[in-house]
Design a protein around this motif. Sequence first.
Motif, PDB file in Angstrom:
ATOM      1  N   THR A 222       0.557  -1.016   0.029  1.00 36.21           N
ATOM      2  CA  THR A 222       0.438  -0.105  -0.006  1.00 36.21           C
ATOM      3  C   THR A 222       0.651   1.514   0.015  1.00 36.21           C
ATOM      4  OG1 THR A 222       0.128   0.426   2.339  1.00 36.21           O
ATOM      5  CG2 THR A 222      -1.347  -1.113   1.554  1.00 36.21           C
ATOM      6  N   GLY A 223       0.093   2.480  -0.740  1.00 33.14           N
ATOM      7  CA  GLY A 223       0.990   3.873  -0.578  1.00 33.14           C
ATOM      8  C   GLY A 223       1.301   4.154   0.685  1.00 33.14           C
ATOM      9  N   ASP A 224       2.627   4.554   0.848  1.00 31.99           N
ATOM     10  CA  ASP A 224       2.669   5.233   2.388  1.00 31.99           C
ATOM     11  C   ASP A 224       2.170   6.591   2.371  1.00 31.99           C
ATOM     12  OD1 ASP A 224       5.553   3.932   2.118  1.00 31.99           O
ATOM     13  OD2 ASP A 224       6.444   5.034   1.260  1.00 31.99           O
ATOM     14  N   MET A 225       1.747   6.852   3.694  1.00 35.23           N
ATOM     15  CA  MET A 225       1.108   7.639   4.063  1.00 35.23           C
ATOM     16  C   MET A 225       2.374   9.155   4.777  1.00 35.23           C
ATOM     17  SD  MET A 225      -1.624   6.929   3.385  1.00 35.23           S
ATOM     18  CE  MET A 225      -3.231   7.326   4.503  1.00 35.23           C
ATOM     19  N   GLY A 226       1.126  10.456   4.507  1.00 34.57           N
ATOM     20  CA  GLY A 226       2.395  11.511   4.738  1.00 34.57           C
ATOM     21  C   GLY A 226       3.633  11.708   4.208  1.00 34.57           C
ATOM     22  N   VAL A 227       3.332  11.808   2.968  1.00 34.35           N
ATOM     23  CA  VAL A 227       4.451  12.263   2.411  1.00 34.35           C
ATOM     24  C   VAL A 227       4.641  13.628   1.969  1.00 34.35           C
ATOM     25  CG1 VAL A 227       6.475  11.673  -0.041  1.00 34.35           C
ATOM     26  CG2 VAL A 227       5.787   9.624   1.205  1.00 34.35           C
ATOM     27  N   ALA A 228       5.322  14.472   1.552  1.00 30.86           N
ATOM     28  CA  ALA A 228       5.494  15.770   0.994  1.00 30.86           C
ATOM     29  C   ALA A 228       5.277  15.847  -0.398  1.00 30.86           C
ATOM     30  CB  ALA A 228       6.274  17.238   1.830  1.00 30.86           C
ATOM     31  N   ALA A 229       5.492  17.184  -0.655  1.00 30.53           N
ATOM     32  CA  ALA A 229       5.125  16.933  -2.045  1.00 30.53           C
ATOM     33  C   ALA A 229       6.557  16.971  -2.637  1.00 30.53           C
ATOM     34  CB  ALA A 229       4.617  18.760  -2.427  1.00 30.53           C
ATOM     35  N   ASP A 230       7.438  17.653  -1.882  1.00 30.22           N
ATOM     36  CA  ASP A 230       9.029  17.421  -2.409  1.00 30.22           C
ATOM     37  C   ASP A 230       9.680  15.322  -1.924  1.00 30.22           C
ATOM     38  OD1 ASP A 230       9.223  17.081   0.521  1.00 30.22           O
ATOM     39  OD2 ASP A 230      10.440  19.380   0.239  1.00 30.22           O
ATOM     40  N   GLY A 231       9.175  14.903  -1.539  1.00 31.43           N
ATOM     41  CA  GLY A 231       9.341  13.795  -1.586  1.00 31.43           C
ATOM     42  C   GLY A 231       9.510  13.505   0.449  1.00 31.43           C
ATOM     43  N   SER A 232       9.927  14.422   0.805  1.00 31.43           N
ATOM     44  CA  SER A 232       9.672  14.449   2.208  1.00 31.43           C
ATOM     45  C   SER A 232       9.418  13.277   2.842  1.00 31.43           C
ATOM     46  CB  SER A 232      10.253  15.521   3.142  1.00 31.43           C
ATOM     47  OG  SER A 232       9.181  16.770   2.784  1.00 31.43           O
ATOM     48  N   GLU A 233       9.403  12.914   4.220  1.00 28.62           N
ATOM     49  CA  GLU A 233       8.690  12.294   5.368  1.00 28.62           C
ATOM     50  C   GLU A 233       8.078  13.628   6.486  1.00 28.62           C
ATOM     51  OE1 GLU A 233      10.346   9.495   7.008  1.00 28.62           O
ATOM     52  OE2 GLU A 233      11.131   8.301   4.587  1.00 28.62           O
ATOM     53  N   LYS A 234       6.436  13.522   6.114  1.00 28.60           N
ATOM     54  CA  LYS A 234       6.256  14.570   7.076  1.00 28.60           C
ATOM     55  C   LYS A 234       6.159  14.129   8.372  1.00 28.60           C
ATOM     56  CE  LYS A 234       2.280  15.424   4.638  1.00 28.60           C
ATOM     57  NZ  LYS A 234       0.957  15.907   3.716  1.00 28.60           N
ATOM     58  N   ASP A 235       5.760  14.546   9.569  1.00 36.26           N
ATOM     59  CA  ASP A 235       5.496  13.789  10.793  1.00 36.26           C
ATOM     60  C   ASP A 235       4.219  12.821  11.053  1.00 36.26           C
ATOM     61  OD1 ASP A 235       7.533  15.815  11.775  1.00 36.26           O
ATOM     62  OD2 ASP A 235       5.984  17.729  12.986  1.00 36.26           O
ATOM     63  N   SER A 236       3.400  12.507   9.939  1.00 34.81           N
ATOM     64  CA  SER A 236       2.567  12.138   9.524  1.00 34.81           C
ATOM     65  C   SER A 236       2.640  11.001   8.949  1.00 34.81           C
ATOM     66  CB  SER A 236       1.505  12.745   9.308  1.00 34.81           C
ATOM     67  OG  SER A 236       0.968  12.776   7.718  1.00 34.81           O
ATOM     68  N   TYR A 237       4.621  10.700   8.714  1.00 39.51           N
ATOM     69  CA  TYR A 237       4.589   9.708   7.909  1.00 39.51           C
ATOM     70  C   TYR A 237       4.646   8.522   8.207  1.00 39.51           C
ATOM     71  CZ  TYR A 237       7.491   6.343   4.627  1.00 39.51           C
ATOM     72  OH  TYR A 237       8.442   5.993   3.971  1.00 39.51           O
TER      73      TYR A 237
END
Length: 548
Positions: free
Chosen positions: A157-172
């Motif tokens: 399944t797809g990762d959750m909490g990935v920012a538009a620039d590909g970085s991991e957000k706090d909710s990742y």
Amino acid sequence: MERESMEFDIVIVGAGPAGLSSAIRAAQQAAKNHQELTICVIEKGSEVGAHILSGGVMEPGALEELIPDWQNKVAPLNQPVTAEATYLLRSETSATRLPDMLTPKTMHNQGNYIVSLANLCRWLAEQAEALGVEIFPGFAAAEILYNDDGSVGGVITGDMGVAADGSEKDSYIPGMALKAKYTLFAEGSRGHLGKALISQFELDKDKTAQHYAIGFKEIWQIPPEQHQAGLVIHCAGWPLNDAAGGGYLYHAENNQVLVGLIVDLNYQNPYLSPFDEFQRLKHHPLFASYLTGGERIAYGARAITKGGYHALPQMAFPGGCLIGCNAGTLNFSKIKGIHTAIKSGIVAADTIVEQLSRNTDINFCTHFNQTFKNSDLCKELYKARNFGPALHKFGNLVGGAFNTIEQNLLNGNSPFTIKDTKADFSNMKTATNYSPINYPKPDNKLSFDKLSSVYLANTSHDEDQPCHLQLKDKQIPITVNLPEYAEPAQRYCPAGVYEIVNNEQHQPELQINAANCVHCKTCDIKDPSQNIRWFVPEGGSGPNYPNM
């Protein structure tokens, strides 16, 4: 963070009619055989039904086979077809009703029902869960999980909490690996994993090119005096002067009508806008007589896989199979795919449960192919094999006459075969062959613009996530598509996702408004350069259709 994993006997991607029917059938067969099977269905929509859209006339026979007591279990088949008519729209004001004898008998709808497929899927999900099936909405299958021997072993399944620039957000949260002995792909038309599987296993080898249409649908609440419960209207002709297809208007329950247009995606004119053709259709007196004074309450659009028998890929591969519209099981001669999707789910489930019961040592693909070949579904699709190709090659009038003769007199058993081998995107001609089409401005009574329509689709995407509409080459829209085709993505997209704008240097560039996307897949199909790849956004994103 480590990727978690779960193991099941069967994983099903997509909670549409094919996916849910396969889950129900597998659970039924397992109970009958006293087997214990773990079955999981994942759905990229925020809830079951959120991404489901269908014109809405259904044959009940397949449901009867799956759940014989569906009426006692209050399946949402509430409005039987009571009357029907087929029209040829000769101009923007005139229409001729065709005698029943001049329409293919496969298009007659006696005994059928006008339904909300989204609500039917919600009901099917309840039946599946009652049998022990686990259903997880809001989880998009992003990748295929392969075993060491090359067979399919599940999905990630797809990762959750990935920012538009590909970085991991706090909710990742990393996606989960769902491992399975068999995986069924029921993603709907042009599923991105189904597309990858067809390529990986060469499932379309020796098949004709697959064909598609874009289907529009609106739900209207109309005055009671203009409503005729159970009336089904189909039409061909105007406004589609430069494309094949046709319109429909179904009188559902509660003074609602379902209105739409289907436009084949093999059209040639790059200036054609399927959305605007649909808006024009509603101004025809035949449609306006029912819609005037009403209120539009829902809008949606979705690609339709309609290549039929000749384009149907080999559905089975090591470790699983494609079912429903992901494979292309729609019967175009009936303009119906709900019952065939259910039937494909039944065939897949029967094959897999028998394999898992170890009552056979036959290779899975061989077993599935034999089961499918002997099925009523295969026989039904074979009889309709010439229907679409005839319309593509000969047009609505000559092709329609051929289809009427073949279906009504020969029962689909003509001694010859017609094939359409040219892919839809390759039909588009350069803009120099055409003049721009001056579509009338919407009046906001019968016709509307794209943005107000997208609002009714309840589309929702987190703006800060990677764009799920990926360009293989970011220069092609400007260096190829704009000069040669006037960048048709601006017009074939039904949601205003693609725009040509001037940047700070006053140079044109393609702007992608991914948050507008209704997941119709038209861009992946129709782009003349085949430069757009549709990929799943974060789970739960996209339209949220209430009862389409």
